[in-house]
Design an enzyme around this catalytic site. Structure first.
Site, PDB file in Angstrom:
ATOM      1  N   GLU A 175       0.805  -1.201   0.109  1.00 56.53           N
ATOM      2  CA  GLU A 175      -0.104  -0.052   0.019  1.00 56.53           C
ATOM      3  C   GLU A 175       0.784   1.308  -0.018  1.00 56.53           C
ATOM      4  O   GLU A 175       0.518   2.352   0.628  1.00 56.53           O
ATOM      5  CB  GLU A 175      -0.922   0.077   1.161  1.00 56.53           C
ATOM      6  CG  GLU A 175      -2.092  -1.303   1.037  1.00 56.53           C
ATOM      7  CD  GLU A 175      -2.723  -1.311   2.459  1.00 56.53           C
ATOM      8  OE1 GLU A 175      -2.784  -0.520   3.272  1.00 56.53           O
ATOM      9  OE2 GLU A 175      -3.489  -2.367   2.457  1.00 56.53           O
ATOM     10  N   GLU A 301      -4.834  -8.212  -1.243  1.00 55.16           N
ATOM     11  CA  GLU A 301      -5.607  -7.845   0.032  1.00 55.16           C
ATOM     12  C   GLU A 301      -6.933  -6.895  -0.480  1.00 55.16           C
ATOM     13  O   GLU A 301      -7.131  -6.207  -1.340  1.00 55.16           O
ATOM     14  CB  GLU A 301      -5.024  -6.666   0.886  1.00 55.16           C
ATOM     15  CG  GLU A 301      -5.470  -6.670   2.294  1.00 55.16           C
ATOM     16  CD  GLU A 301      -4.528  -6.094   3.211  1.00 55.16           C
ATOM     17  OE1 GLU A 301      -3.307  -6.265   3.030  1.00 55.16           O
ATOM     18  OE2 GLU A 301      -5.092  -5.179   3.928  1.00 55.16           O
TER      19      GLU A 301
END
Length: 385
Positions: A175, A301
């Site tokens: 991320e 994810e």
């Protein structure tokens, strides 16, 4: 199935890791594996099943089999702790990694490391100059190499009954296109002080140190930008945002994406139809780039499609499945991994898979038993050549 023009990041992969690498390339485009973070560490089935069932997994309790991909986190290994960021003992993580591998499932690990300058964790994980501090010449470089040695020691300690290292898909510095971790670079429109070049240098340094200095050869490396900061307006802006900070093909085995944004997170929220279109578009982008670069692809994810249940009676078998099967590029997602079923995530987009008493349990069963999806009990052999 697509040809495999790629070479792994590590040319000296252990035989089992190389077998996994080759097998995943062979089956790319054939099915998507259902993954789950901390599947056996965060189950609600034991608490809610009045029959006293000993089920240690909500996926097992609802769908009759374990996930095909088991996710774990190494956060706090860098500090030498005996438990990780979620309080799970590393000895237990090691045991469950062996268990997953023994049933033929894939093992993947993220690493929520504390900030190397401040020591802060969630919510306190950023500080100017954090990445620069751990790079060559930085004042935390030596300390950070010690952190990497602890990561290497753990990865090397995960072995089967014959003492052979178990393959692990490692997803560090995930991320990075956000602004909430010390390694984040932000987006092309809103960069952080780290800069895309420093992030790429951090990644290359990490891979080089684990592989060449620590002798870790049982790892595939997964790159996973956050979807929320990627500008979806045009195909060019999507690709530019996704590759912001990309360290190069020689350092990546898996092109992934972490996506909660298209599962209901965000203010103001887009319509479910728009979110679904963006979800299909980002999966398509990742799948296309993976094919072009000779990489594996995964939704590393994801949030819970149950957030859109009010708009769809079939959030799993409808909303998510239709995005994963939207076209040949989206079908290259080798797995999708909802997050852990922690009690504090109930009612949020971060909550993972349905518990047995969930109103979405039946739809989840329909999703995982669709021909496009695999659980551990329907996987082909992934570790034999």
């Amino acid at each position: 199935m697509i040809p495999n023009p790629s070479h792994p990041v590590d040319p000296d992969l252990t035989p089992r890791a190389r077998a996994l690498f080759d097998a995943l390339h062979r089956v790319s485009g054939e099915f998507t594996m259902l993954g789950h973070q901390d599947d056996t560490f965060s189950a609600h089935a034991r608490e809610r099943d009045g029959s006293g069932s000993p089920a240690d997994s909500d996926v097992l309790a609802v769908a009759g089999a374990y996930p095909a991909v088991w996710g774990f986190d190494l956060g706090r290994i860098e500090l030498g702790w005996s438990v990780n960021i979620d309080g799970v003992p590393f000895d237990d993580i090691r045991r469950e990694m062996r268990r997953a591998y023994a049933m033929g499932a894939v093992v993947t690990a993220s690493w929520h490391a504390v900030n190397p300058v401040t020591g802060g964790g969630y919510g306190e994980n950023t500080a100017p100059g954090s990445v620069a501090a751990v790079l060559h010449g930085g004042d935390r470089h030596g300390e950070f190499l010690g952190w990497l040695r602890r990561v290497a020691a753990f990865l090397g300690s995960v072995t089967d009954e014959h003492g052979e290292p178990i393959p692990v898909v490692f997803r560090p510095y995930h991320e990075h296109t956000g602004d909430w971790f010390w390694w984040c670079v932000g987006s092309p429109l809103r960069p952080t002080d780290t800069g895309a070049g420093r992030y790429a240098e951090l990644w290359r340094m990490t891979v080089g140190y684990l592989r060449d200095e620590c002798g870790v050869h049982n790892v595939l490396y997964a790159y996973a930008p956050d979807r929320s900061r990627i500008d979806m307006a045009t195909p060019a802006s999507r690709e530019h945002g996704y590759l912001f900070g990309y360290p190069g093909d020689g350092y990546i085995d898996v092109l992934g994406v972490d996506d909660y944004w298209d599962f209901g997170r965000g203010d103001p929220p887009a319509t479910p139809r728009d979110r679904h279109a963006d979800l299909a578009d980002i999966l398509t982008l990742v799948g296309r780039l993976a094919a072009e670069h000779g990489k594996l692809a995964a939704a590393t994810e994801i949030g819970s499609p149950g957030a859109f249940a009010a708009e769809s009676a079939e959030p799993w078998s409808g909303y998510l499945l239709s995005a994963l099967t939207a076209n040949d590029d989206a079908r290259r997602m080798l797995w999708c991994l909802p997050w852990r079923n922690s009690a504090d995530a109930v009612g949020t987009t971060a909550y993972g898979t349905p518990a047995p008493d969930s109103p979405y349990a039946a739809d989840f069963r329909a999703f995982v038993r669709d021909g496009a999806i695999r659980l551990a009990d329907t996987l082909p052999p992934l570790y034999s050549r």
